[in-house]
Scaffold this motif. Sequence first.
Motif, PDB file in Angstrom:
ATOM      1  N   ILE A  84     -36.032  -5.084   8.548  1.00 37.99           N
ATOM      2  CA  ILE A  84     -35.410  -6.364   8.691  1.00 37.99           C
ATOM      3  C   ILE A  84     -34.551  -6.306   9.817  1.00 37.99           C
ATOM      4  O   ILE A  84     -33.813  -5.808  10.323  1.00 37.99           O
ATOM      5  CB  ILE A  84     -34.567  -6.464   7.380  1.00 37.99           C
ATOM      6  CG1 ILE A  84     -34.984  -6.391   6.172  1.00 37.99           C
ATOM      7  CG2 ILE A  84     -33.655  -7.812   7.589  1.00 37.99           C
ATOM      8  CD1 ILE A  84     -34.327  -6.525   5.029  1.00 37.99           C
ATOM      9  N   MET A  85     -35.003  -7.364  10.668  1.00 37.76           N
ATOM     10  CA  MET A  85     -34.723  -7.583  12.146  1.00 37.76           C
ATOM     11  C   MET A  85     -33.193  -8.527  12.244  1.00 37.76           C
ATOM     12  O   MET A  85     -33.561  -9.534  11.493  1.00 37.76           O
ATOM     13  CB  MET A  85     -35.593  -7.946  13.124  1.00 37.76           C
ATOM     14  CG  MET A  85     -36.905  -6.986  13.241  1.00 37.76           C
ATOM     15  SD  MET A  85     -36.588  -5.718  14.068  1.00 37.76           S
ATOM     16  CE  MET A  85     -36.335  -6.282  15.494  1.00 37.76           C
ATOM     17  N   GLY A  86     -32.506  -8.127  12.939  1.00 35.03           N
ATOM     18  CA  GLY A  86     -31.331  -9.160  13.266  1.00 35.03           C
ATOM     19  C   GLY A  86     -31.687  -9.930  14.283  1.00 35.03           C
ATOM     20  O   GLY A  86     -32.649  -9.664  15.075  1.00 35.03           O
ATOM     21  N   ASN A  87     -30.790 -10.924  14.297  1.00 35.42           N
ATOM     22  CA  ASN A  87     -31.207 -11.791  15.686  1.00 35.42           C
ATOM     23  C   ASN A  87     -30.561 -11.380  16.886  1.00 35.42           C
ATOM     24  O   ASN A  87     -29.755 -10.363  17.019  1.00 35.42           O
ATOM     25  CB  ASN A  87     -30.676 -13.185  15.559  1.00 35.42           C
ATOM     26  CG  ASN A  87     -31.353 -14.118  14.842  1.00 35.42           C
ATOM     27  OD1 ASN A  87     -32.639 -13.712  14.687  1.00 35.42           O
ATOM     28  ND2 ASN A  87     -30.693 -15.171  14.116  1.00 35.42           N
ATOM     29  N   ASP A  88     -30.945 -11.576  18.279  1.00 34.31           N
ATOM     30  CA  ASP A  88     -30.286 -11.325  19.271  1.00 34.31           C
ATOM     31  C   ASP A  88     -29.669 -12.510  19.957  1.00 34.31           C
ATOM     32  O   ASP A  88     -29.870 -13.572  19.297  1.00 34.31           O
ATOM     33  CB  ASP A  88     -31.474 -10.866  20.545  1.00 34.31           C
ATOM     34  CG  ASP A  88     -32.093  -9.443  20.266  1.00 34.31           C
ATOM     35  OD1 ASP A  88     -31.395  -8.736  19.716  1.00 34.31           O
ATOM     36  OD2 ASP A  88     -33.354  -9.303  20.395  1.00 34.31           O
ATOM     37  N   GLU A  89     -28.815 -12.542  20.857  1.00 28.94           N
ATOM     38  CA  GLU A  89     -28.373 -13.462  21.763  1.00 28.94           C
ATOM     39  C   GLU A  89     -29.425 -14.494  22.258  1.00 28.94           C
ATOM     40  O   GLU A  89     -30.446 -13.976  22.800  1.00 28.94           O
ATOM     41  CB  GLU A  89     -27.376 -13.042  22.861  1.00 28.94           C
ATOM     42  CG  GLU A  89     -26.098 -12.142  22.225  1.00 28.94           C
ATOM     43  CD  GLU A  89     -25.072 -13.289  21.600  1.00 28.94           C
ATOM     44  OE1 GLU A  89     -25.075 -14.268  21.506  1.00 28.94           O
ATOM     45  OE2 GLU A  89     -23.711 -12.296  21.636  1.00 28.94           O
ATOM     46  N   ALA A  90     -29.167 -15.616  22.056  1.00 28.72           N
ATOM     47  CA  ALA A  90     -30.077 -16.633  22.774  1.00 28.72           C
ATOM     48  C   ALA A  90     -29.466 -17.436  23.948  1.00 28.72           C
ATOM     49  O   ALA A  90     -28.560 -18.029  23.903  1.00 28.72           O
ATOM     50  CB  ALA A  90     -30.358 -17.743  21.761  1.00 28.72           C
ATOM     51  N   PRO A  91     -29.818 -17.139  25.364  1.00 29.37           N
ATOM     52  CA  PRO A  91     -29.389 -17.543  26.441  1.00 29.37           C
ATOM     53  C   PRO A  91     -29.659 -19.134  26.347  1.00 29.37           C
ATOM     54  O   PRO A  91     -30.797 -19.724  26.402  1.00 29.37           O
ATOM     55  CB  PRO A  91     -30.173 -16.921  27.274  1.00 29.37           C
ATOM     56  CG  PRO A  91     -30.561 -15.772  26.990  1.00 29.37           C
ATOM     57  CD  PRO A  91     -31.128 -15.833  25.502  1.00 29.37           C
ATOM     58  N   MET A  92     -28.558 -19.747  26.762  1.00 30.10           N
ATOM     59  CA  MET A  92     -28.522 -21.217  27.250  1.00 30.10           C
ATOM     60  C   MET A  92     -29.177 -21.418  28.135  1.00 30.10           C
ATOM     61  O   MET A  92     -30.042 -22.313  28.496  1.00 30.10           O
ATOM     62  CB  MET A  92     -27.020 -21.917  26.973  1.00 30.10           C
ATOM     63  CG  MET A  92     -27.018 -23.319  26.863  1.00 30.10           C
ATOM     64  SD  MET A  92     -25.218 -24.078  26.788  1.00 30.10           S
ATOM     65  CE  MET A  92     -24.636 -23.158  25.315  1.00 30.10           C
ATOM     66  N   ASN A  93     -28.744 -20.949  29.216  1.00 28.13           N
ATOM     67  CA  ASN A  93     -29.253 -21.339  30.731  1.00 28.13           C
ATOM     68  C   ASN A  93     -29.401 -19.887  31.609  1.00 28.13           C
ATOM     69  O   ASN A  93     -29.981 -20.137  32.705  1.00 28.13           O
ATOM     70  CB  ASN A  93     -28.672 -22.286  31.496  1.00 28.13           C
ATOM     71  CG  ASN A  93     -27.086 -22.173  31.693  1.00 28.13           C
ATOM     72  OD1 ASN A  93     -26.584 -21.209  31.043  1.00 28.13           O
ATOM     73  ND2 ASN A  93     -26.396 -23.202  32.166  1.00 28.13           N
ATOM     74  N   PHE A 141     -23.635 -17.479  18.727  1.00 30.30           N
ATOM     75  CA  PHE A 141     -24.591 -16.502  17.909  1.00 30.30           C
ATOM     76  C   PHE A 141     -24.582 -16.828  16.389  1.00 30.30           C
ATOM     77  O   PHE A 141     -23.650 -17.116  16.001  1.00 30.30           O
ATOM     78  CB  PHE A 141     -24.268 -15.282  18.286  1.00 30.30           C
ATOM     79  CG  PHE A 141     -24.921 -13.860  17.418  1.00 30.30           C
ATOM     80  CD1 PHE A 141     -26.134 -13.810  17.829  1.00 30.30           C
ATOM     81  CD2 PHE A 141     -24.416 -13.414  16.169  1.00 30.30           C
ATOM     82  CE1 PHE A 141     -26.797 -12.860  16.997  1.00 30.30           C
ATOM     83  CE2 PHE A 141     -25.238 -12.610  15.617  1.00 30.30           C
ATOM     84  CZ  PHE A 141     -26.344 -12.186  16.004  1.00 30.30           C
ATOM     85  N   ARG A 142     -25.599 -16.726  16.066  1.00 27.30           N
ATOM     86  CA  ARG A 142     -25.870 -16.739  14.297  1.00 27.30           C
ATOM     87  C   ARG A 142     -26.821 -15.817  13.965  1.00 27.30           C
ATOM     88  O   ARG A 142     -27.967 -15.813  14.497  1.00 27.30           O
ATOM     89  CB  ARG A 142     -26.299 -18.351  14.004  1.00 27.30           C
ATOM     90  CG  ARG A 142     -26.660 -18.358  12.435  1.00 27.30           C
ATOM     91  CD  ARG A 142     -25.452 -17.970  11.510  1.00 27.30           C
ATOM     92  NE  ARG A 142     -25.359 -18.372  10.270  1.00 27.30           N
ATOM     93  CZ  ARG A 142     -26.231 -18.158   9.144  1.00 27.30           C
ATOM     94  NH1 ARG A 142     -26.980 -16.983   9.277  1.00 27.30           N
ATOM     95  NH2 ARG A 142     -26.061 -18.696   8.089  1.00 27.30           N
ATOM     96  N   GLN A 143     -26.417 -14.739  12.976  1.00 30.12           N
ATOM     97  CA  GLN A 143     -27.088 -13.774  12.658  1.00 30.12           C
ATOM     98  C   GLN A 143     -28.135 -14.372  11.753  1.00 30.12           C
ATOM     99  O   GLN A 143     -28.066 -15.353  11.074  1.00 30.12           O
ATOM    100  CB  GLN A 143     -26.301 -12.856  11.892  1.00 30.12           C
ATOM    101  CG  GLN A 143     -26.830 -11.356  11.237  1.00 30.12           C
ATOM    102  CD  GLN A 143     -27.614 -10.805  12.480  1.00 30.12           C
ATOM    103  OE1 GLN A 143     -28.850 -11.028  13.034  1.00 30.12           O
ATOM    104  NE2 GLN A 143     -26.885  -9.631  12.859  1.00 30.12           N
ATOM    105  N   ASP A 144     -29.255 -13.523  11.940  1.00 25.84           N
ATOM    106  CA  ASP A 144     -30.521 -13.770  10.739  1.00 25.84           C
ATOM    107  C   ASP A 144     -29.991 -13.704   9.401  1.00 25.84           C
ATOM    108  O   ASP A 144     -29.213 -12.810   9.001  1.00 25.84           O
ATOM    109  CB  ASP A 144     -31.674 -12.868  11.005  1.00 25.84           C
ATOM    110  CG  ASP A 144     -32.663 -13.014  10.090  1.00 25.84           C
ATOM    111  OD1 ASP A 144     -33.489 -13.712  10.138  1.00 25.84           O
ATOM    112  OD2 ASP A 144     -32.591 -12.297   8.887  1.00 25.84           O
ATOM    113  N   VAL A 157     -23.870  -8.009   8.584  1.00 24.91           N
ATOM    114  CA  VAL A 157     -23.114  -7.613   9.720  1.00 24.91           C
ATOM    115  C   VAL A 157     -23.634  -8.608  10.683  1.00 24.91           C
ATOM    116  O   VAL A 157     -24.738  -8.907  11.027  1.00 24.91           O
ATOM    117  CB  VAL A 157     -23.779  -6.159  10.307  1.00 24.91           C
ATOM    118  CG1 VAL A 157     -23.017  -6.019  11.639  1.00 24.91           C
ATOM    119  CG2 VAL A 157     -23.358  -5.109   9.245  1.00 24.91           C
ATOM    120  N   SER A 158     -22.745  -9.346  11.065  1.00 22.76           N
ATOM    121  CA  SER A 158     -22.996 -10.509  12.207  1.00 22.76           C
ATOM    122  C   SER A 158     -22.525  -9.961  13.810  1.00 22.76           C
ATOM    123  O   SER A 158     -21.600 -10.187  14.228  1.00 22.76           O
ATOM    124  CB  SER A 158     -21.950 -11.692  11.821  1.00 22.76           C
ATOM    125  OG  SER A 158     -22.281 -12.782  12.825  1.00 22.76           O
TER     126      SER A 158
END
Length: 458
Positions: free
Chosen positions: A24-33, A41-44, A53-54
């Motif tokens: 089960i993969m958590g999310n990574d940060e998503a760059p805006m620019n 950040f929003r965790q999966d 864990v967030s």
Amino acid sequence: MDAKTYIARREVLRKAVPDGAILIMGNDEAPMNYVDNPYPFRQDSHFLYYAGVSQAGLALLIEPDGKSILYGTPDHPDEVIWFGPHPSLGDHAESAGVQESADIANLVDRLAALRDGDTEPHYLPPYRAERSFALGVLLGLDPRDVEGRASAELIRAVAAQRSVKDGAEIAEMEDAIAVTAKMYKATMRSAQPGRTEAEIAAIHKAAASASDRHQAFNPIVTVCGDVLHNHSYANTLEEGDLLLVDSGAESPHHYASDITRAMPVTGKFTSQQRDIYEIVLAANQSAIEAAAPGVNNRELHLLAARTITEGLKDIGLMKGNVDRAVDAGAHALFFPHGIGHMIGLDVHDMEDLGDIVGYEEGEERSDQFGLAYLRLARKLEPGFVITIEPGVYFIAALFERWEGEGRHKGYIRYEKLEDYCGLGGVRIEDDVLITEDGHRVLGPPIPKTVDEIEDAMA
């Protein structure tokens, strides 16, 4: 919710998927620019459900023997400069009840060792491109093939488990609705001619921020309610406008609320607005009253559709036999979406898993306009939390198209529609728990009847 909660959830999942490893993969940060300027950040949500864990950059591996390992990047000593004291990877593992933590750089070797031993890891379909690439690297796959190899067995098990909410989850959702009630109270007190949608949206969001809560989704705050997903805040509120607001807050453990109300900008409904509002309210209330275990949510949708059709017939916008009109889909000119959806850690709960959440295995969506957009069309069970959200909209472009095609002329009084163009739309939404013997509308009451809304706006 504590470590015992997450341990128990993983044990249930392990029993439902007894063979192989589960990744089960958590999310990574998503760059805006650029990398150091990310979106909030929003965790999966699946990761939150099984680990709680967030934190970005984590992965959870449930081994064939049931042992869980939390993978992440070990802290660098300099991080305290930028982030202050914060939990370590080991602390996160302890809070999740995970027996072991390890550097995520080692995950590819562990997965390779499992595959060498003929143990293929189960994983869920990715909904972000970077997740496809990450899984491709970890599993030695072409990223284009990753989604197609997601585990159907794991998808079914997760959907079944997460669909039924326990008491702690219900408490989280009611907490979120309590904050949402504050948002609506502030909005109803502030909406008036001369103010802008942007001002009202800011007041609405501020009530959640004051409680240190995030939005469950970007709120809809618009006088153009005929645009169903209108995220523009560019208009000024004017006398005669109806303001439609569709929003929700997140609880401390990221459970969502989703509430919609429509209100007259002047504080008093016109007779025309009142007629339409009362029709939608009747549809909302009739569907709620019918919600119970064993009832198919498609039945609730069609009940709302019949209620709306009867109401529109009473005021002269529709004609003919109500049941036949609904069977033909004529009502969808005014009510073109589904009655609602599952809600939980996601505002559209587990929509990333596809129709397996809302439809029985082997059942396909209708291809009828309107009914095709019904996200949930299965029998309701105790512990389900659903939204009930009928609406009536006056969409001029759709009116023009249907009339030009001569669609449903036996049920729609096209000559009467021009008088209503400009009204926009009315949608009313509540979050409803299916109980053992019926249902319960969650959270504190939020003004919903005509009198309640007018009193709140006074």
